[in-house]
Motif scaffolding. Structure first.
Motif, PDB file in Angstrom:
ATOM      1  N   SER A 264       0.742  -1.289   0.181  1.00  0.00           N
ATOM      2  CA  SER A 264       0.308   0.198   0.050  1.00  0.00           C
ATOM      3  C   SER A 264       0.865   1.068   0.119  1.00  0.00           C
ATOM      4  CB  SER A 264      -0.965   0.134   1.005  1.00  0.00           C
ATOM      5  OG  SER A 264       0.013   0.585   2.627  1.00  0.00           O
ATOM      6  N   VAL A 265       0.339   2.370  -0.371  1.00  0.00           N
ATOM      7  CA  VAL A 265       1.273   3.616  -0.715  1.00  0.00           C
ATOM      8  C   VAL A 265      -0.292   4.765  -0.666  1.00  0.00           C
ATOM      9  CG1 VAL A 265       2.319   5.073  -1.713  1.00  0.00           C
ATOM     10  CG2 VAL A 265       2.396   2.432  -2.686  1.00  0.00           C
ATOM     11  N   CYS A 266       0.001   5.811   0.299  1.00  0.00           N
ATOM     12  CA  CYS A 266      -0.693   7.265   0.682  1.00  0.00           C
ATOM     13  C   CYS A 266       0.571   7.765   1.539  1.00  0.00           C
ATOM     14  CB  CYS A 266      -1.181   6.330   2.176  1.00  0.00           C
ATOM     15  SG  CYS A 266      -2.618   7.263   2.864  1.00  0.00           S
ATOM     16  N   TRP A 267      -0.357   8.775   0.549  1.00  0.00           N
ATOM     17  CA  TRP A 267       0.381  10.473   0.648  1.00  0.00           C
ATOM     18  C   TRP A 267       0.285  11.210   2.216  1.00  0.00           C
ATOM     19  CZ3 TRP A 267       3.641  13.004  -3.259  1.00  0.00           C
ATOM     20  CH2 TRP A 267       3.528  11.686  -4.021  1.00  0.00           C
ATOM     21  N   ASN A 268       0.541  11.778   2.595  1.00  0.00           N
ATOM     22  CA  ASN A 268      -0.149  13.217   3.447  1.00  0.00           C
ATOM     23  C   ASN A 268      -0.761  13.890   3.355  1.00  0.00           C
ATOM     24  OD1 ASN A 268       1.780  14.381   3.168  1.00  0.00           O
ATOM     25  ND2 ASN A 268       2.622  14.749   4.765  1.00  0.00           N
ATOM     26  N   HIS A 269      -1.218  15.038   3.688  1.00  0.00           N
ATOM     27  CA  HIS A 269      -2.255  15.225   3.458  1.00  0.00           C
ATOM     28  C   HIS A 269      -1.980  17.046   2.890  1.00  0.00           C
ATOM     29  CE1 HIS A 269       0.220  18.112   6.255  1.00  0.00           C
ATOM     30  NE2 HIS A 269      -1.015  18.985   5.980  1.00  0.00           N
ATOM     31  N   ASN A 270      -0.801  16.462   3.110  1.00  0.00           N
ATOM     32  CA  ASN A 270      -0.316  18.311   1.888  1.00  0.00           C
ATOM     33  C   ASN A 270       0.867  17.172   0.759  1.00  0.00           C
ATOM     34  OD1 ASN A 270       2.200  17.765   3.158  1.00  0.00           O
ATOM     35  ND2 ASN A 270       2.306  19.904   3.211  1.00  0.00           N
ATOM     36  N   GLY A 271       0.992  16.262   0.935  1.00  0.00           N
ATOM     37  CA  GLY A 271       1.461  15.616  -0.736  1.00  0.00           C
ATOM     38  C   GLY A 271       3.185  15.480  -0.479  1.00  0.00           C
ATOM     39  N   SER A 272       3.710  16.289   0.752  1.00  0.00           N
ATOM     40  CA  SER A 272       5.172  16.365   0.631  1.00  0.00           C
ATOM     41  C   SER A 272       5.390  14.934   1.033  1.00  0.00           C
ATOM     42  CB  SER A 272       6.115  17.528   2.287  1.00  0.00           C
ATOM     43  OG  SER A 272       4.843  16.604   3.218  1.00  0.00           O
ATOM     44  N   LEU A 273       4.816  13.492   1.949  1.00  0.00           N
ATOM     45  CA  LEU A 273       5.493  12.743   2.220  1.00  0.00           C
ATOM     46  C   LEU A 273       4.571  11.215   1.551  1.00  0.00           C
ATOM     47  CD1 LEU A 273       6.275  13.476   5.623  1.00  0.00           C
ATOM     48  CD2 LEU A 273       8.043  12.758   3.968  1.00  0.00           C
ATOM     49  N   LEU A 274       5.674  11.080   1.719  1.00  0.00           N
ATOM     50  CA  LEU A 274       4.326   8.900   1.666  1.00  0.00           C
ATOM     51  C   LEU A 274       4.249   8.276   2.536  1.00  0.00           C
ATOM     52  CD1 LEU A 274       6.012   8.524  -2.420  1.00  0.00           C
ATOM     53  CD2 LEU A 274       3.708   9.012  -1.748  1.00  0.00           C
ATOM     54  N   VAL A 275       3.358   7.140   2.853  1.00  0.00           N
ATOM     55  CA  VAL A 275       3.765   6.641   3.730  1.00  0.00           C
ATOM     56  C   VAL A 275       3.781   4.935   2.896  1.00  0.00           C
ATOM     57  CG1 VAL A 275       1.247   6.705   4.668  1.00  0.00           C
ATOM     58  CG2 VAL A 275       3.071   5.232   5.796  1.00  0.00           C
ATOM     59  N   THR A 276       4.756   3.716   2.902  1.00  0.00           N
ATOM     60  CA  THR A 276       4.075   2.640   2.334  1.00  0.00           C
ATOM     61  C   THR A 276       4.230   1.253   3.525  1.00  0.00           C
ATOM     62  OG1 THR A 276       6.809   2.427   1.895  1.00  0.00           O
ATOM     63  CG2 THR A 276       5.803   3.657   0.497  1.00  0.00           C
ATOM     64  N   ALA A 277       3.727   0.120   2.839  1.00  0.00           N
ATOM     65  CA  ALA A 277       3.526  -0.527   3.298  1.00  0.00           C
ATOM     66  C   ALA A 277       4.278  -1.965   2.330  1.00  0.00           C
ATOM     67  CB  ALA A 277       2.246  -1.141   4.049  1.00  0.00           C
ATOM     68  N   CYS A 278       5.279  -3.080   2.486  1.00  0.00           N
ATOM     69  CA  CYS A 278       5.937  -3.393   1.804  1.00  0.00           C
ATOM     70  C   CYS A 278       5.447  -5.153   2.223  1.00  0.00           C
ATOM     71  CB  CYS A 278       7.103  -3.016   2.111  1.00  0.00           C
ATOM     72  SG  CYS A 278       7.861  -3.722   0.800  1.00  0.00           S
ATOM     73  N   LYS A 279       6.159  -6.132   1.872  1.00  0.00           N
ATOM     74  CA  LYS A 279       6.485  -7.225   1.527  1.00  0.00           C
ATOM     75  C   LYS A 279       7.443  -7.486   2.792  1.00  0.00           C
ATOM     76  CE  LYS A 279       5.413 -11.869  -0.270  1.00  0.00           C
ATOM     77  NZ  LYS A 279       5.407 -12.740  -1.734  1.00  0.00           N
ATOM     78  N   ASP A 280       8.286  -6.858   3.204  1.00  0.00           N
ATOM     79  CA  ASP A 280       9.079  -7.489   3.210  1.00  0.00           C
ATOM     80  C   ASP A 280       9.198  -6.888   5.715  1.00  0.00           C
ATOM     81  OD1 ASP A 280       9.568  -4.682   3.683  1.00  0.00           O
ATOM     82  OD2 ASP A 280      11.015  -4.231   2.157  1.00  0.00           O
ATOM     83  N   LYS A 281       8.272  -6.531   5.222  1.00  0.00           N
ATOM     84  CA  LYS A 281       7.513  -6.412   6.709  1.00  0.00           C
ATOM     85  C   LYS A 281       7.728  -5.240   7.137  1.00  0.00           C
ATOM     86  CE  LYS A 281       7.049 -10.073   9.775  1.00  0.00           C
ATOM     87  NZ  LYS A 281       7.117 -10.641  10.620  1.00  0.00           N
ATOM     88  N   HIS A 282       7.947  -3.314   6.558  1.00  0.00           N
ATOM     89  CA  HIS A 282       8.158  -3.036   6.619  1.00  0.00           C
ATOM     90  C   HIS A 282       7.455  -2.052   6.681  1.00  0.00           C
ATOM     91  CE1 HIS A 282      13.213  -3.626   7.750  1.00  0.00           C
ATOM     92  NE2 HIS A 282      12.982  -3.470   7.856  1.00  0.00           N
ATOM     93  N   VAL A 283       7.408  -0.484   7.153  1.00  0.00           N
ATOM     94  CA  VAL A 283       6.621   0.584   7.023  1.00  0.00           C
ATOM     95  C   VAL A 283       7.649   1.482   7.133  1.00  0.00           C
ATOM     96  CG1 VAL A 283       5.108   1.680   7.585  1.00  0.00           C
ATOM     97  CG2 VAL A 283       3.980   0.177   8.399  1.00  0.00           C
TER      98      VAL A 283
END
Length: 470
Positions: A180-199
């Protein structure tokens, strides 16, 4: 004597209701592809659903008002050569939608306000850069025409849809499949969830991970992560014993969770839909028959269970309406579009209020359809908050605004000097310059576009005659 104090919240009594049978969308063959996306995207004008189709991938777009039984010959959007895995409406143009496919491409489509008479096969632009299937799409929340795609090649690519170019390629940040990928409210950062068990929290313009947490949920099954209004990260995943779990994290102190709650032993991946205006997160499990919702606050236990909407049939996918598409006169704070095997069922979430007046506390100003930045400004390092609109008088969708793609052409050069003539006796001939050839191509292209527009208008009139509206 002590007595238990009940937590005060205007959302404690939110309840969900399905619409009446004649307001559903019937006879839709929802895709059977085993991919954990929502398979449905909605905005104030349209509902789009990934559907079964022979010989490639397709999705269907229906005007919101076109409820009831869908004609089996209803035109589809059919440009992909393999199944469509994800679709997402542009937040700044209600007629533009992007689709991602197993065929490794991303396509961007202009959907007309009228129902076309035949399948749409020509996207405005095809974006090619991934080497494996593309499973995730998400538009930038504040910059015009910026689209992010994530593929099975573990790449994140940011595109400028207005020029058809890659803006950024984020390689080497993920060692496995991105869930999964999600922007923060102003699009300066992303958060990703990955199969390697890292956020991971990613700064895309710096091409670097600024914070990461290994195994926020210890199970091996897929995770999801979204940004909250305060910049915290809400996650869903599984425990080592395969129980579903939710978590709330502060990326500035990623080691300890703000909240961590076990849920149940179902095996469907929990898709979180977050509403920043109310700070409510709705959890819809694939294959579940319920929607659970929680309010995120600054008081312990920080993630407060509100209620559950339950039904008999499991969901194949789910669409989530942006705030500006809701009916404020009925105190509607969320609307879901639940996919069954053969239909799409809208579910309305309402706060019970007796007054007919506009409820200011339920509807703060919300992101509107105008971008705050151009793609080039964002890429150069500028950030801006979303441009907000009031919902006091309801929201009226804008008329169809055409997305124009202006490709930068390496053949475009300054006009050459005077033409040289090559004489042979009295006869003089001259070869056209490159600029003249390009000018002729441009003129031909304009002629073709004008004819296409004329054909489109005639199709529209024809469809009005066939529907008996003219």
């Amino acid at each position: 004597m002590s007595r238990r104090v009940v937590r005060q919240s205007k959302f404690r009594h939110v309840f969900g209701q399905p619409v009446k049978a004649d307001q559903m969308y019937e006879d839709i063959r929802v895709s059977k592809v085993t991919w954990d996306s929502s398979f449905c995207a909605v905005n104030p004008k349209f509902v789009a659903i990934i559907v079964e189709s022979g010989g490639g991938g397709a999705f269907m777009v229906l005007p919101l008002a076109k409820t009831g039984r869908v004609d089996k010959n209803h035109p589809l959007v059919t440009g992909h050569t393999a199944p469509v895995l994800d679709i997402d409406w542009c937040p700044h143009n209600d007629n533009v939608i992007a689709s991602a496919s197993e065929d490794t491409t991303v396509m961007v489509w202009q959907i007309p306000d009228y129902v076309p008479t035949r399948n749409m096969t020509e996207p405005i632009v095809t974006l090619e850069g991934h080497s494996k299937r593309v499973g995730i799409l998400t538009w930038h929340p504040t910059a015009r025409n910026v689209l992010l795609s994530a593929g099975g090649d573990n790449l994140l690519i940011l595109w400028n849809v207005g020029t058809g170019e890659m803006l950024l390629t984020l390689a080497d940040l993920h060692s496995d499949l991105i869930y999964s990928v999600c922007w923060n409210h102003n699009g300066s950062l992303l958060v990703t969830a990955c199969k390697d068990k890292h956020v991971r929290v990613v700064d895309p313009r710096q091409r670097q991970v600024v914070a990461a947490r290994f195994a926020p949920h210890e199970g091996m099954r897929p995770m999801r992560a979204v940004f909250t209004r305060e910049g915290h990260i809400f996650t869903t995943g599984f425990t080592r014993m395969s129980q579903r779990e939710l978590g709330l994290w502060d990326p500035k102190n990623f080691e300890e969770p703000i909240a961590l709650q076990e849920m149940d032993t179902s095996n469907g991946v929990l898709l979180p839909f977050y509403d920043p205006d109310s700070n409510i997160v709705y959890l819809c499990g694939k294959g579940d028959s319920s929607i659970r919702y929680f309010e995120i606050t600054g008081e312990a236990p920080y993630v407060h269970y509100l209620s559950t909407y339950s039904s008999k049939e499991p969901q194949r996918g789910m669409g989530f309406m942006p705030k500006r598409g809701l009916d404020v006169s009925k105190c509607e704070i969320a609307r879901f579009f639940k996919l069954h095997e053969r239909k799409c069922e809208p579910i309305v979430m309402t706060v019970p209020r007796k007054s007919d007046l506009f409820q200011d506390d339920l509807y703060p100003d919300t992101p509107g359809p105008e971008p705050a930045l151009e793609a080039e400004e964002w890429l150069a390092g500028k950030d801006a908050e979303p441009v907000l609109v009031s919902l006091r008088d309801g929201y009226v969708p804008l008329k169809n605004r055409e997305l124009k793609v202006t490709r930068k052409n390496i053949l475009d050069r300054p006009p050459p000097g005077p033409r040289r003539s090559h004489s042979s006796g009295d006869a003089a001939f001259s070869r056209p310059s490159l600029e003249e050839v390009l000018e002729e191509i441009r003129a031909l292209r304009q002629t073709v576009q004008a004819q296409e527009k004329r054909i489109s208008e005639l199709e529209h009139k024809l469809s009005q005659f066939s529907n008996g509206t003219a």
